[in-house]
Motif scaffolding. Sequence first.
Motif, PDB file in Angstrom:
ATOM      1  N   SER A 103     -10.608   1.380  -2.178  1.00  0.00           N
ATOM      2  CA  SER A 103      -9.547   1.081  -1.217  1.00  0.00           C
ATOM      3  C   SER A 103      -9.695  -0.316  -0.643  1.00  0.00           C
ATOM      4  O   SER A 103      -8.712  -0.912  -0.185  1.00  0.00           O
ATOM      5  CB  SER A 103      -9.551   2.120  -0.079  1.00  0.00           C
ATOM      6  OG  SER A 103     -10.740   2.012   0.692  1.00  0.00           O
ATOM      7  N   THR A 108      -3.511   0.390  -1.799  1.00  0.00           N
ATOM      8  CA  THR A 108      -2.445   1.355  -1.992  1.00  0.00           C
ATOM      9  C   THR A 108      -3.025   2.693  -2.427  1.00  0.00           C
ATOM     10  O   THR A 108      -3.996   2.755  -3.179  1.00  0.00           O
ATOM     11  CB  THR A 108      -1.436   0.896  -3.067  1.00  0.00           C
ATOM     12  OG1 THR A 108      -2.099   0.796  -4.323  1.00  0.00           O
ATOM     13  CG2 THR A 108      -0.836  -0.452  -2.715  1.00  0.00           C
ATOM     14  N   ALA A 109      -2.402   3.775  -1.969  1.00  0.00           N
ATOM     15  CA  ALA A 109      -2.848   5.106  -2.348  1.00  0.00           C
ATOM     16  C   ALA A 109      -2.571   5.380  -3.824  1.00  0.00           C
ATOM     17  O   ALA A 109      -3.348   6.051  -4.511  1.00  0.00           O
ATOM     18  CB  ALA A 109      -2.156   6.156  -1.476  1.00  0.00           C
ATOM     19  N   THR A 143      -5.624   8.807   0.248  1.00  0.00           N
ATOM     20  CA  THR A 143      -4.973   8.350   1.492  1.00  0.00           C
ATOM     21  C   THR A 143      -5.812   7.302   2.212  1.00  0.00           C
ATOM     22  O   THR A 143      -5.307   6.628   3.125  1.00  0.00           O
ATOM     23  CB  THR A 143      -4.723   9.531   2.439  1.00  0.00           C
ATOM     24  OG1 THR A 143      -5.978  10.140   2.790  1.00  0.00           O
ATOM     25  CG2 THR A 143      -3.827  10.580   1.801  1.00  0.00           C
ATOM     26  N   PRO A 146      -4.616   2.919   2.058  1.00  0.00           N
ATOM     27  CA  PRO A 146      -3.850   2.114   3.008  1.00  0.00           C
ATOM     28  C   PRO A 146      -4.421   2.109   4.431  1.00  0.00           C
ATOM     29  O   PRO A 146      -3.843   1.461   5.301  1.00  0.00           O
ATOM     30  CB  PRO A 146      -2.466   2.794   3.003  1.00  0.00           C
ATOM     31  CG  PRO A 146      -2.449   3.623   1.761  1.00  0.00           C
ATOM     32  CD  PRO A 146      -3.862   4.081   1.584  1.00  0.00           C
ATOM     33  N   SER A 151      -4.183  -3.440   3.202  1.00  0.00           N
ATOM     34  CA  SER A 151      -3.247  -2.326   3.206  1.00  0.00           C
ATOM     35  C   SER A 151      -1.818  -2.839   3.123  1.00  0.00           C
ATOM     36  O   SER A 151      -1.383  -3.618   3.971  1.00  0.00           O
ATOM     37  CB  SER A 151      -3.427  -1.499   4.488  1.00  0.00           C
ATOM     38  OG  SER A 151      -2.332  -0.636   4.693  1.00  0.00           O
ATOM     39  N   THR A 372       7.242   5.491   1.757  1.00  0.00           N
ATOM     40  CA  THR A 372       6.477   4.925   2.875  1.00  0.00           C
ATOM     41  C   THR A 372       7.097   3.632   3.394  1.00  0.00           C
ATOM     42  O   THR A 372       7.280   3.464   4.612  1.00  0.00           O
ATOM     43  CB  THR A 372       5.029   4.645   2.425  1.00  0.00           C
ATOM     44  OG1 THR A 372       4.430   5.865   2.005  1.00  0.00           O
ATOM     45  CG2 THR A 372       4.215   4.050   3.558  1.00  0.00           C
ATOM     46  N   THR A 402       1.151   4.968   9.843  1.00  0.00           N
ATOM     47  CA  THR A 402       0.708   4.857   8.454  1.00  0.00           C
ATOM     48  C   THR A 402       0.014   6.133   7.986  1.00  0.00           C
ATOM     49  O   THR A 402       0.274   6.618   6.877  1.00  0.00           O
ATOM     50  CB  THR A 402      -0.240   3.658   8.289  1.00  0.00           C
ATOM     51  OG1 THR A 402       0.440   2.461   8.675  1.00  0.00           O
ATOM     52  CG2 THR A 402      -0.715   3.529   6.858  1.00  0.00           C
ATOM     53  N   LEU A 403      -0.875   6.694   8.804  1.00  0.00           N
ATOM     54  CA  LEU A 403      -1.580   7.905   8.389  1.00  0.00           C
ATOM     55  C   LEU A 403      -0.608   9.065   8.208  1.00  0.00           C
ATOM     56  O   LEU A 403      -0.726   9.855   7.256  1.00  0.00           O
ATOM     57  CB  LEU A 403      -2.670   8.270   9.405  1.00  0.00           C
ATOM     58  CG  LEU A 403      -3.500   9.517   9.052  1.00  0.00           C
ATOM     59  CD1 LEU A 403      -4.059   9.436   7.643  1.00  0.00           C
ATOM     60  CD2 LEU A 403      -4.631   9.703  10.061  1.00  0.00           C
ATOM     61  N   MET A 406       0.998   8.553   4.958  1.00  0.00           N
ATOM     62  CA  MET A 406       0.073   8.829   3.848  1.00  0.00           C
ATOM     63  C   MET A 406       0.001  10.337   3.590  1.00  0.00           C
ATOM     64  O   MET A 406      -0.067  10.770   2.436  1.00  0.00           O
ATOM     65  CB  MET A 406      -1.318   8.288   4.164  1.00  0.00           C
ATOM     66  CG  MET A 406      -1.443   6.774   4.155  1.00  0.00           C
ATOM     67  SD  MET A 406      -0.824   6.041   2.628  1.00  0.00           S
ATOM     68  CE  MET A 406       0.809   5.484   3.144  1.00  0.00           C
ATOM     69  N   LEU A 409       2.791  11.417   1.483  1.00  0.00           N
ATOM     70  CA  LEU A 409       2.670  11.152   0.047  1.00  0.00           C
ATOM     71  C   LEU A 409       2.122  12.351  -0.725  1.00  0.00           C
ATOM     72  O   LEU A 409       2.177  12.384  -1.947  1.00  0.00           O
ATOM     73  CB  LEU A 409       1.747   9.952  -0.194  1.00  0.00           C
ATOM     74  CG  LEU A 409       2.277   8.567   0.165  1.00  0.00           C
ATOM     75  CD1 LEU A 409       1.192   7.523  -0.041  1.00  0.00           C
ATOM     76  CD2 LEU A 409       3.505   8.222  -0.653  1.00  0.00           C
TER      77      LEU A 409
END
Length: 468
Positions: A103, A108-109, A143, A146, A151, A372, A402-403, A406, A409
Motif C-alpha cells: 500500500s 489504491t485498493a 482496504t 488508500p 492514496s 469512490t 475514505t474508510l 473503502m 468497495l
Amino acid sequence: MLLLLGSFIGFMLIGVPVAIAMAVASVLYLVFYGVAPDIIVAQRMIAGVESFPLLAVPFFILAGNLMNIAGVTGRIYAFAVALVGWMRGGLAQVNIVGSVIFSGMSGTALADAAGIGTIEIKAMRDHGYPVEAAVGVTAASATLGPIFPPSLPFVIYGMMANVSIGALFMAGILPGLVMTALMMVTVAFFAHRYGWGSDAPFEIRKLFAASLEIVVVLAFPIAIYGLTYAGLSLNISVALALAMLIALDWYYDYSAVMALMTPMILIGGMTLGWFTPTEAAVAAVIWSLFLGLVRYRSMSFRSLAKAGFDTIETTASVLFIVTAASVFAWLLTVSQAAQMMSDAMLSITDNKWVFLILVNLLVLFVGCFLDTIAAITILVPILLPIVLRLDIDPVQFGLILTLNLMIGLLHPPLGMVLFVLSRVAKLSVERTTMAILPWLIPLFAALLIITFVPAVSLWLPTQMGLIR
C-alpha cells in the motif's frame, strides 16, 4: 433537485455506468431548466480535471502497475513469509503484512487486490486454507491501500476540500496501523477457532534476516541525520545514504529492502519538502523503473508497454468520473440541492458526534452504489460546510469518508474489489460477498476508533506542523 437526483438514480437502477448517469442527468437538468448554456457542461468538465494535484493520479496508477511487473510483489511476499509466516494462520498474517507494504507504493485498493492479492490467494489455497478465508482476508487487507500514504482518494478529497494532501497522507499512518493490528487480531481469532497452523517453520535465521532488512531501511534516515550533523548538506547526505543503501542491497542481495524503501522515500521526501504529493507520484514512478530495469532487471519493453496502456485505461476511467461528477456537484450547488440537504441534516442534529454517526451511515450506503471518486466529488460539497460549521477537522473527516468508501468497495452492487477478487478466486459474487462479511468486523471497529478518537488521525500531522 428531483429531476437531477431522480434521473441520476433512475439511470443507475437500469445499469447505466455511474459517470454516464451523472453526465446525462446534468445535461437533462440544463436542458429543462436552462440555468446555464449547454457549453457550460464542457467548461465544467475541463475545470474538474484542470488541477495540479490531479496529475498525481496517473503517476500513482502507473507506479502501482510498474511495481506489479517489476517482481516487487513476489519479494514483498517472501519477506512477509519470513517475518510472520511462522505464526498460526501464517499466510493470512502474511496477506495483511504484504498489503501494508504494498500500500505504500500503489495507493489504491484495486492495485493491491489485483497485484499481491493474486499471489496471496493462490498461496493460501495451495496450503489448504478455504478459498473463502483467502478471499476475505485479501479483501479486508486491500482496504489498507488508500489509508496508508500515498492514496488516490486522499488526492481527490484534498483537491475538493482544499485540504493539505501531505497532511492527509500523514494522517493515514496511525489509522492504517490500527487497522493492521485489528486485522491481525482477527486472523489470530480465526486461526484459534478453525485450527489454522503455521505455514512456514520458525527459523531464527530467516526471522533475523527479515528483521535486519527493516533495520537497514530504518538506518537510512539515521544515516542522513548523522551525515548532516557531521556538516554535510542535506542533499549530499541523502545521496550518500541512498548510495550506501543500494550498495548494501546489491552486495547482500536483500529480498525486499528496495521495496521497503519506497514509502520511506515518498514520505520522507514530502516531509523534508523536496517534493509535493504530486511530485512524489513522479518519484514513485522513477523508483519503480529503477527497481524493474536496473535492480531486479525484470521489466521488458512488452511489459512496460502493457503497464502504460493499463495506466491510460484506468486513468481515463477515473478522470472521466471526476469530470462528470464535477458537473453534477456544481449543479447540486446551483440548484440549492446541496444547501437543502445540509439544512435537512442540521435540522436533525447540531451535535457533531450524532452528525458523524449519520455521516457514517450515509456514506456506507452511498459507497455500495457509487464509485469512490464519484462519491467523494459529490459528497464533499454537501457535507464539508457542515463539517466546518460543527468544528470537525476536515483532515479527520477525510479519513472517515475514505474508510467508509473503502468498505463500500467490498459490497455489491458496485464493489470493485469484490468483483476483482471474485474473478481472481473464480467464485460467484454471492460466495465472495459471504466470504468477506466476517472481515468487516475489524474494519467497522477501526471506523469507530477513527470517528470518535480524533487524535488517532490528527496527532501525527499536528506533530509535524502540517495542521494546527
